[in-house]
Design a protein around this motif. Structure first.
Motif, PDB file in Angstrom:
ATOM      1  N   GLU A 259       0.884  -1.158   0.000  1.00 13.31           N
ATOM      2  CA  GLU A 259       0.000   0.000   0.000  1.00 13.31           C
ATOM      3  C   GLU A 259       0.920   1.205   0.000  1.00 13.31           C
ATOM      4  OE1 GLU A 259      -2.873  -0.037   3.119  1.00 13.31           O
ATOM      5  OE2 GLU A 259      -3.330  -2.144   2.811  1.00 13.31           O
ATOM      6  N   TYR A 260       0.380   2.360  -0.297  1.00 17.65           N
ATOM      7  CA  TYR A 260       1.253   3.523  -0.277  1.00 17.65           C
ATOM      8  C   TYR A 260       0.660   4.621   0.597  1.00 17.65           C
ATOM      9  CZ  TYR A 260      -1.701   6.180  -3.501  1.00 17.65           C
ATOM     10  OH  TYR A 260      -2.729   6.859  -4.080  1.00 17.65           O
ATOM     11  N   ILE A 261       1.549   5.355   1.208  1.00 16.01           N
ATOM     12  CA  ILE A 261       1.209   6.563   1.955  1.00 16.01           C
ATOM     13  C   ILE A 261       2.091   7.649   1.372  1.00 16.01           C
ATOM     14  CG2 ILE A 261       1.198   7.703   4.185  1.00 16.01           C
ATOM     15  CD1 ILE A 261       1.057   4.892   5.458  1.00 16.01           C
ATOM     16  N   LEU A 262       1.479   8.719   0.950  1.00 11.78           N
ATOM     17  CA  LEU A 262       2.208   9.794   0.299  1.00 11.78           C
ATOM     18  C   LEU A 262       2.352  10.974   1.252  1.00 11.78           C
ATOM     19  CD1 LEU A 262       3.166   9.696  -2.646  1.00 11.78           C
ATOM     20  CD2 LEU A 262       1.115  10.932  -3.275  1.00 11.78           C
ATOM     21  N   HIS A 263       3.564  11.464   1.387  1.00 12.53           N
ATOM     22  CA  HIS A 263       3.834  12.650   2.201  1.00 12.53           C
ATOM     23  C   HIS A 263       4.618  13.646   1.358  1.00 12.53           C
ATOM     24  CE1 HIS A 263       2.630  11.034   6.119  1.00 12.53           C
ATOM     25  NE2 HIS A 263       3.134   9.881   5.682  1.00 12.53           N
ATOM     26  N   GLU A 264       4.278  14.902   1.515  1.00 11.25           N
ATOM     27  CA  GLU A 264       5.030  15.968   0.848  1.00 11.25           C
ATOM     28  C   GLU A 264       6.080  16.477   1.823  1.00 11.25           C
ATOM     29  OE1 GLU A 264       4.109  20.002  -1.723  1.00 11.25           O
ATOM     30  OE2 GLU A 264       2.526  19.068  -0.553  1.00 11.25           O
TER      31      GLU A 264
END
Length: 85
Positions: free
Chosen positions: A57-62
């Motif tokens: 799964e992915y978790i995106l953070h800037e």
């Protein structure tokens, strides 16, 4: 795995892959890419075969880069707000 590696090589060739690799406990991985927008980064993530096939799964953070040019974000609004909370 081959498709994921090809995707990573493509990002690297485009100058967009900064860093990637699995965690030693095999509980996921980290990939840092350069993108012009959050949407562009998400599009890249969604094209990764590991994501497409549900391997990860992915978790995106800037990330806001902190460096000498911005005094390591000392005067940044986010930093100031964090110090005051």
């Amino acid at each position: 795995l081959r498709g994921h590696v090809e995707h990573s090589k493509k990002l690297e060739k485009e100058g967009r892959l900064f860093f990637c690799g699995p965690f030693t406990d095999n509980e996921g991985a980290l990939q840092i890419i350069t993108a012009y927008s959050f949407n562009e980064a998400e599009k890249s993530a969604l094209q990764d075969p590991f994501i497409i096939h549900g391997y990860y799964e992915y978790i995106l953070h800037e990330l806001i880069e902190a460096d000498r040019s911005n005094n390591y974000l000392v005067e940044d609004k986010q930093t100031v707000n964090n110090l005051n909370s």
